[in-house]
Scaffold this motif. Structure first.
Motif, PDB file in Angstrom:
ATOM      1  N   VAL A  61       0.841  -1.211   0.000  1.00 52.16           N
ATOM      2  CA  VAL A  61       0.000   0.000   0.000  1.00 52.16           C
ATOM      3  C   VAL A  61       0.869   1.250   0.000  1.00 52.16           C
ATOM      4  N   ARG A  62       1.900   1.262   0.823  1.00 50.01           N
ATOM      5  CA  ARG A  62       2.805   2.419   0.865  1.00 50.01           C
ATOM      6  C   ARG A  62       3.475   2.624  -0.487  1.00 50.01           C
ATOM      7  N   LEU A  63       3.849   1.530  -1.140  1.00 50.71           N
ATOM      8  CA  LEU A  63       4.466   1.635  -2.462  1.00 50.71           C
ATOM      9  C   LEU A  63       3.486   2.250  -3.467  1.00 50.71           C
ATOM     10  N   MET A  64       2.230   1.843  -3.408  1.00 44.81           N
ATOM     11  CA  MET A  64       1.212   2.402  -4.312  1.00 44.81           C
ATOM     12  C   MET A  64       1.115   3.918  -4.154  1.00 44.81           C
ATOM     13  N   PHE A  65       1.010   4.360  -2.917  1.00 49.26           N
ATOM     14  CA  PHE A  65       0.877   5.803  -2.671  1.00 49.26           C
ATOM     15  C   PHE A  65       2.169   6.546  -3.033  1.00 49.26           C
ATOM     16  N   HIS A  66       3.313   5.922  -2.825  1.00 55.12           N
ATOM     17  CA  HIS A  66       4.581   6.558  -3.195  1.00 55.12           C
ATOM     18  C   HIS A  66       4.656   6.768  -4.705  1.00 55.12           C
ATOM     19  N   LEU A  67       4.271   5.772  -5.460  1.00 57.52           N
ATOM     20  CA  LEU A  67       4.295   5.891  -6.925  1.00 57.52           C
ATOM     21  C   LEU A  67       3.331   6.966  -7.403  1.00 57.52           C
ATOM     22  N   ALA A  68       2.172   7.061  -6.741  1.00 57.25           N
ATOM     23  CA  ALA A  68       1.181   8.064  -7.145  1.00 57.25           C
ATOM     24  C   ALA A  68       1.618   9.466  -6.762  1.00 57.25           C
ATOM     25  N   ALA A 106      -0.667  -0.423 -11.416  1.00 58.65           N
ATOM     26  CA  ALA A 106      -0.969  -1.840 -11.630  1.00 58.65           C
ATOM     27  C   ALA A 106       0.112  -2.492 -12.490  1.00 58.65           C
ATOM     28  N   ASN A 107       0.511  -1.805 -13.547  1.00 63.15           N
ATOM     29  CA  ASN A 107       1.565  -2.349 -14.419  1.00 63.15           C
ATOM     30  C   ASN A 107       2.858  -2.537 -13.638  1.00 63.15           C
ATOM     31  N   LEU A 131       3.328  -2.921 -10.351  1.00 63.31           N
ATOM     32  CA  LEU A 131       3.214  -3.999  -9.370  1.00 63.31           C
ATOM     33  C   LEU A 131       3.238  -5.369 -10.038  1.00 63.31           C
ATOM     34  N   ASN A 132       2.502  -5.487 -11.127  1.00 69.62           N
ATOM     35  CA  ASN A 132       2.417  -6.784 -11.800  1.00 69.62           C
ATOM     36  C   ASN A 132       3.752  -7.190 -12.427  1.00 69.62           C
ATOM     37  N   VAL A 133       4.455  -6.218 -13.026  1.00 68.96           N
ATOM     38  CA  VAL A 133       5.749  -6.507 -13.642  1.00 68.96           C
ATOM     39  C   VAL A 133       6.772  -6.939 -12.601  1.00 68.96           C
ATOM     40  N   HIS A 134       6.695  -6.339 -11.408  1.00 73.08           N
ATOM     41  CA  HIS A 134       7.669  -6.640 -10.362  1.00 73.08           C
ATOM     42  C   HIS A 134       7.219  -7.771  -9.437  1.00 73.08           C
ATOM     43  N   GLY A 135       6.184  -8.482  -9.849  1.00 70.24           N
ATOM     44  CA  GLY A 135       5.802  -9.693  -9.126  1.00 70.24           C
ATOM     45  C   GLY A 135       4.924  -9.500  -7.905  1.00 70.24           C
ATOM     46  N   TYR A 136       4.400  -8.312  -7.692  1.00 70.49           N
ATOM     47  CA  TYR A 136       3.489  -8.104  -6.561  1.00 70.49           C
ATOM     48  C   TYR A 136       2.098  -8.622  -6.926  1.00 70.49           C
ATOM     49  N   LYS A 137       1.452  -9.346  -6.024  1.00 74.91           N
ATOM     50  CA  LYS A 137       0.125  -9.901  -6.276  1.00 74.91           C
ATOM     51  C   LYS A 137      -0.869  -9.392  -5.234  1.00 74.91           C
ATOM     52  N   ASN A 138      -2.150  -9.481  -5.588  1.00 78.57           N
ATOM     53  CA  ASN A 138      -3.166  -9.089  -4.619  1.00 78.57           C
ATOM     54  C   ASN A 138      -3.428 -10.221  -3.632  1.00 78.57           C
ATOM     55  N   ARG A 139      -4.403 -10.049  -2.768  1.00 73.84           N
ATOM     56  CA  ARG A 139      -4.629 -11.017  -1.696  1.00 73.84           C
ATOM     57  C   ARG A 139      -4.984 -12.403  -2.221  1.00 73.84           C
ATOM     58  N   SER A 140      -5.631 -12.468  -3.371  1.00 73.60           N
ATOM     59  CA  SER A 140      -6.013 -13.764  -3.941  1.00 73.60           C
ATOM     60  C   SER A 140      -4.905 -14.383  -4.779  1.00 73.60           C
ATOM     61  N   GLY A 141      -3.766 -13.682  -4.891  1.00 73.69           N
ATOM     62  CA  GLY A 141      -2.651 -14.207  -5.675  1.00 73.69           C
ATOM     63  C   GLY A 141      -2.701 -13.850  -7.142  1.00 73.69           C
ATOM     64  N   SER A 142      -3.630 -12.962  -7.525  1.00 71.95           N
ATOM     65  CA  SER A 142      -3.778 -12.555  -8.928  1.00 71.95           C
ATOM     66  C   SER A 142      -3.116 -11.208  -9.171  1.00 71.95           C
ATOM     67  N   HIS A 151      -5.661  -5.044 -10.516  1.00 71.93           N
ATOM     68  CA  HIS A 151      -6.513  -4.395 -11.508  1.00 71.93           C
ATOM     69  C   HIS A 151      -6.607  -2.908 -11.162  1.00 71.93           C
ATOM     70  N   PRO A 152      -6.586  -2.030 -12.169  1.00 72.27           N
ATOM     71  CA  PRO A 152      -6.624  -0.584 -11.898  1.00 72.27           C
ATOM     72  C   PRO A 152      -7.808  -0.134 -11.036  1.00 72.27           C
ATOM     73  N   SER A 153      -8.997  -0.729 -11.225  1.00 69.89           N
ATOM     74  CA  SER A 153     -10.164  -0.303 -10.445  1.00 69.89           C
ATOM     75  C   SER A 153      -9.966  -0.577  -8.958  1.00 69.89           C
ATOM     76  N   THR A 154      -9.290  -1.684  -8.627  1.00 71.62           N
ATOM     77  CA  THR A 154      -9.007  -1.984  -7.226  1.00 71.62           C
ATOM     78  C   THR A 154      -8.067  -0.942  -6.647  1.00 71.62           C
ATOM     79  N   LEU A 155      -7.079  -0.545  -7.427  1.00 68.16           N
ATOM     80  CA  LEU A 155      -6.111   0.447  -6.961  1.00 68.16           C
ATOM     81  C   LEU A 155      -6.764   1.823  -6.801  1.00 68.16           C
ATOM     82  N   GLN A 156      -7.723   2.147  -7.672  1.00 69.05           N
ATOM     83  CA  GLN A 156      -8.461   3.401  -7.514  1.00 69.05           C
ATOM     84  C   GLN A 156      -9.157   3.442  -6.152  1.00 69.05           C
TER      85      GLN A 156
END
Length: 556
Positions: free
Chosen positions: A225-232, A243-244, A246-257, A260-265
């Motif tokens: 979460v801190r990384l998300m806000f830092h990037l923004a 989202a791009n 996080l996904n490129v660097h191997g970070y996954k959401n709670r379900s392991g997927s 998605h941008p809407s979740t990050l919004q």
């Protein structure tokens, strides 16, 4: 306890409510129709702690009718019907009562209390008047008879239901705030567990004897979460870019997927990450044990998201995106027609010494290039010429801020702000006095209306009074907030210090920042750039930066 053994039992038709065991002779003027109403399902059955449930209403009305020698001929019951929210025209039982009144099937309407008829100030008093005008006496077992024989009776009738309306509003607020109260006290009130947190047992039990949970920070998720806000905040990344990344660097959401941008919004707009619990419009004090993101970062991201929304499409100052190498992309306008300048590239037909195409990047007026309409400005401006000018301007500002005495400037700016806030309080207080005077005038007018001394009816005045009450309440709320700002000098000084230190931080990182970070720094300093022919530039600064620069000039 009341003695219920002496109350006669009756036999009523379950469908129509009419009594099946009517006596052969009923004295004229004593036929009673009883109306029982509850607004929630939990009041349908007897509760020793609730004097207004239907069994209690029925018991009291039957007792009252027998004491007065009246004969109950019909009992109607409304279950789960709000007398405050549902108007009479939408209440079947009220319409039935009116129909029976027209057919002269009863003489007296009897209720437990008058608010069982309804609680709508601009309607229920007139339902009562209608019944009385059609020969029906209206009684409440707990409050007596409502008469309409003179202006005073009409006034009391109106005031009774106006008060009931107000009580309903208070009850609705209390009911709606059952969860809000817990929120204000800093308790988690349920729902899905937000990303960055985990549920832990609290040791507290709810009314169903089930253990409730509290929130706690999940440190592994909180780091993302801190990384998300830092990037923004630092690089101006939007939800798709984050989202791009996080996904490129191997970070996954709670379900392991993948993210998605809407979740990050949703995550970036959730005030919970600052430690504030929210339920509707109610928020808790800051719970530092739940804080993941500092206020400055969170508020900066909210401001960026807001200015990028469609609502601010024509005036936004934050860059729409941070892609590309043009410093002012998305934040520069044509000074002649006001259209936004877009970035275009071309290189066809022009080659450099190495044989490769020379890419020419320009800021182009959309009025000319896309709408093909008249505009007195140039079609385009070479990007590096404009950006070099802006870059030099920003460096000059940052240099001026670095060169001044930090403490002296902050103190001077604080004094200027306090004087401005005092003037604002003075204006709000004047407006509040005017609003209160107008409210009192309208309230006196409604009394005149009820006594026949006004040209206006209560129905005409009520919405005007409601609007004036809201206006006065809003002004008083703003006045209290403005007065608190003046007295909270410590936080005022702290906020100014943070703003000034932000500029110092930008100055320290600007030279070595990449283009994305530079764009964000520039957008926080410059509110708008307008381009005119021959590269004439007008720069509008962010208001707080302009205030600091003015203070620097004044102190210097």
């Amino acid at each position: 306890m009341r003695n219920t053994s002496t109350v006669t039992s009756y036999n009523f038709d379950k469908e129509t409510g009419w009594r099946l065991d009517l006596p052969h002779y009923i004295e004229a003027g004593t036929r009673v129709l009883c109306l029982y109403r509850v607004s929630s399902a939990k009041q349908l059955y007897h509760d020793a702690n609730d004097e207004a449930d239907i069994p209690m209403q029925r018991l009291r009305c039957r007792e009252f009718a027998e004491q007065n020698g009246w004969t109950i001929v019909c009992e109607l019951q409304e279950e789960g019907i709000s007398g405050h929210k549902v108007r009479a025209e939408n209440r079947d039982k009220v319409q039935m009562i009116k129909d029976y009144a027209l057919k002269q099937k009863f003489d007296i309407l009897l209720v437990f209390m008058f608010d069982r008829i309804g609680r709508i100030a601009d309607e229920t008093p007139f339902v009562v008047e209608w019944l009385i005008s059609h020969g029906i006496r209206v009684w409440a077992s707990e409050e007596g008879e409502q008469r309409i024989e003179n202006h005073t009776d009409r006034l009391m009738n109106y005031i009774r239901f106006w008060q009931a309306d107000g009580e309903s509003q208070k009850t609705a607020i209390r009911t709606a705030n059952s969860l809000h109260i817990l929120t204000e006290q800093g308790y988690y009130t349920g729902g899905s567990c937000p990303y960055g947190y985990k549920l832990v047992k609290s040791g507290r039990m709810n009314k169903k004897k089930q253990e409730v949970h509290d929130l706690a920070v999940n440190e592994e998720e909180a780091a993302q979460v801190r990384l998300m806000f830092h990037l923004a905040y630092t690089y101006g990344y939007g939800a798709q870019c984050i989202a791009n990344h996080l996904n490129v660097h191997g970070y996954k959401n709670r379900s392991g997927s993948n993210w998605h941008p809407s979740t990050l919004q949703s995550i970036m707009r959730n005030v919970l990450y600052t430690g504030v619990l929210r339920s509707g419009d109610t928020v808790s004090p800051v719970q530092e044990n739940l804080r993941i993101v500092d206020d400055k970062t969170f508020n900066g991201v909210q401001a960026m998201l807001q200015t990028r929304s469609r609502k601010y499409q024509e005036t936004r100052s934050a860059p729409l995106n941070t892609r590309g190498n043009s410093l002012m992309a998305g934040n520069i306008f044509c000074g002649h027609c006001g259209a936004r300048l877009c970035v275009t590239t071309s290189g066809k037909g022009r080659r450099g010494p190495d044989g490769k195409d020379i890419v020419r990047t320009r800021y182009c007026c959309q009025t000319k290039t896309r709408k093909h309409e008249a505009c007195g400005g140039q079609s385009g401006y070479t990007v590096h010429k404009v950006d070099d000018t802006i870059d030099a301007f920003v460096r000059n500002i940052l240099g001026r801020v670095r060169a001044v005495n930090r403490s002296e400037i902050i103190q001077a700016q604080n004094q200027i702000d306090i004087e401005a806030k005092k003037q604002h309080v003075k204006e709000l207080r004047r407006d509040a006095v005017k609003a209160e005077s107008e409210l009192q005038r309208l309230q006196s007018e409604i009394i005149k209306s009820l006594t026949g001394e006004s040209a206006f009816t209560p129905e005409m005045l009520r919405p005007v009074i409601d609007a004036q009450e809201r206006k006065y309440a809003d002004l008083m709320k703003k006045l209290r907030a403005a007065e608190e700002e003046i007295h909270d000098s410590e936080n005022n000084l702290l906020a100014l210090t943070e703003k000034f230190d932000d500029v110092l931080q930008w100055a320290a990182m600007y030279d070595n920042a990449d283009i994305a970070a530079k764009k964000m720094i520039v957008s926080r300093i410059i509110d708008r750039v307008d381009m005119y022919r021959d590269y004439e530039i007008r720069i509008t600064l962010n208001i707080s930066i302009e205030q600091f620069l003015n203070t620097i000039e004044m102190v210097a």
